[in-house]
Write an enzyme that holds these catalytic residues in place. Structure first.
Site, short mmCIF file in Angstrom:
data_model
loop_
_atom_site.label_atom_id
_atom_site.label_comp_id
_atom_site.label_asym_id
_atom_site.label_seq_id
_atom_site.Cartn_x
_atom_site.Cartn_y
_atom_site.Cartn_z
N SER A 86 -101.61 17.76 15.17
CA SER A 86 -100.33 18.16 15.79
C SER A 86 -100.03 17.41 17.08
O SER A 86 -99.02 17.67 17.71
CB SER A 86 -100.34 19.67 16.07
N THR A 189 -98.86 21.64 19.96
CA THR A 189 -98.61 20.89 21.20
C THR A 189 -99.71 21.16 22.22
O THR A 189 -100.18 22.28 22.34
CB THR A 189 -97.28 21.39 21.81
N THR A 207 -96.91 15.95 21.92
CA THR A 207 -96.98 16.50 20.57
C THR A 207 -96.50 15.50 19.53
O THR A 207 -95.75 14.56 19.85
CB THR A 207 -96.12 17.77 20.46
N ARG A 217 -85.83 14.91 14.30
CA ARG A 217 -85.95 16.19 14.99
C ARG A 217 -86.78 16.03 16.27
O ARG A 217 -87.80 15.36 16.30
CB ARG A 217 -86.61 17.21 14.07
N THR A 240 -95.78 26.21 24.13
CA THR A 240 -96.27 25.69 22.86
C THR A 240 -95.71 26.57 21.74
O THR A 240 -95.37 27.73 21.97
CB THR A 240 -97.81 25.67 22.82
N GLY A 241 -95.63 26.01 20.55
CA GLY A 241 -95.12 26.79 19.43
C GLY A 241 -93.84 26.19 18.86
O GLY A 241 -93.58 25.00 19.01
#
Length: 328
Positions: A86, A189, A207, A217, A240-241
């Site tokens: 990731s 991330t 990330t 994106r 993060t997420g």
């Protein structure tokens, strides 16, 4: 330089009595992490991979006293981690099979730089720093960022998926269906925020973005105020997420502003999660987002939407990998 290191070590020694290493392993279900103690210097970063990243950042900070170099060099460890899918060029690609990277870096005086939708650059965090230091801009994207990287002497890497990413991509193509997966591989991330003994702050975020995303994106990581925000007058926060959910509330800026109004880092992180849930209520069961925060006094906090968000903490005398509290 030796005198600088001696000064740092003598100054830092006074903080080591505050917290024995490993006193607690679980924030949110424990008595102390995030709710008490003040630490200078202090480094926080997201997920399990924050431990080796923090190790490097701490080493750089102790050797040089340079917070910006510390947060840059720390996350570069994650950008090179072939087991991490990731972050970095080895990360999972977009739906066209191309890995594209985002990163940002920021100092407490407001200086900042970021890159988005970057291809073929091994260390986007270093490119983001170049944007901050060598251009009048904050954000460069896509082909423009790549041209700037070439002009700055960054080597262009061969655009080939790592073995693990290739395997995952071939499996995904069977159905070609996109759906966010929370806590994927217990990492995402990497965001890092750091506080020096002098009260100055810095942060970094890097990330490869969501796996199998639409080509082009961009998530929250390179957006100053969303994935990262740092202000020497107040504190720092990183996220993060699922980036879209974080962008919708300008999550990191929100947390710093809440701290400016008097909230503790922990209270600010919890309020940010509450607002994120309210803005994404329809799909919240499929969303994970977590926040880390430090204030200028060395207090810190962490909170997430759902269970499973871990973070790494390094301080004089010890280091811990901790479980953040969560709302749902």
């Amino acid at each position: 330089m030796r005198d600088r290191r001696t000064f740092l070590k003598k100054t830092l020694a006074t903080t080591s009595i505050l917290l024995p290493t490993g006193l607690t392993r679980a924030f949110g279900q424990s008595q102390h992490h995030g709710k008490g103690g003040k630490f200078k210097p202090l480094i926080l970063s997201t997920w399990d991979h924050g431990m080796p990243a923090n190790d490097k950042a701490w080493e750089v900070l102790m050797e040089t006293g340079d917070l910006v170099s510390a947060v840059e060099e720390g996350v570069k460890i994650t950008e090179l981690d072939m087991d991490n899918l990731s972050v970095g060029l080895q990360g999972l690609p977009d739906r066209e099979g191309i890995p594209t990277l985002d990163a940002s870096i920021m100092k407490g005086d407001g200086s900042c730089g970021s890159v988005a939708f970057v291809r073929q650059v091994r260390h986007p965090i270093s490119l983001a720093r170049k944007v901050m230091e060598a251009t009048p801009h904050v954000l460069l994207a896509g082909e423009g960022a790549r041209q700037f990287a070439i002009a700055q002497g960054f080597p262009m890497e061969e655009e080939v998926l790592s073995p693990k990413a290739e395997e995952a991509y071939q499996k995904w193509k069977v159905e070609s269906k996109y759906k966010p997966i929370i806590n994927i591989e217990n990492h995402d991330t990497i965001g890092m925020i750091a506080l020096g003994v002098d009260g100055k702050l810095a942060g970094s975020c890097t990330t490869s973005g969501l796996a199998f995303k639409m080509h082009g994106r961009v998530g929250d990581s390179p957006i100053i105020g969303a994935g990262l925000y740092v202000d020497d007058e107040v504190g720092a926060a990183t996220a993060t997420g699922l980036g879209e959910s974080i962008i919708r509330i300008c999550g990191s800026f929100l947390i710093v502003e809440l701290m400016r109004q008097g909230r503790s880092p922990q209270e600010a992180c919890e309020e940010a999660v509450k607002r994120l849930i309210a803005k994404n209520e329809k799909d919240i069961k499929d969303i994970q987002a977590g926040f880390l925060a430090i204030n200028k006094d060395g207090e810190y906090g962490a909170y997430a939407v759902q269970q499973g968000f871990t973070y790494a903490m390094h301080y004089e005398g010890g280091k811990d990998l901790l479980n953040a509290g969560y709302k749902l």
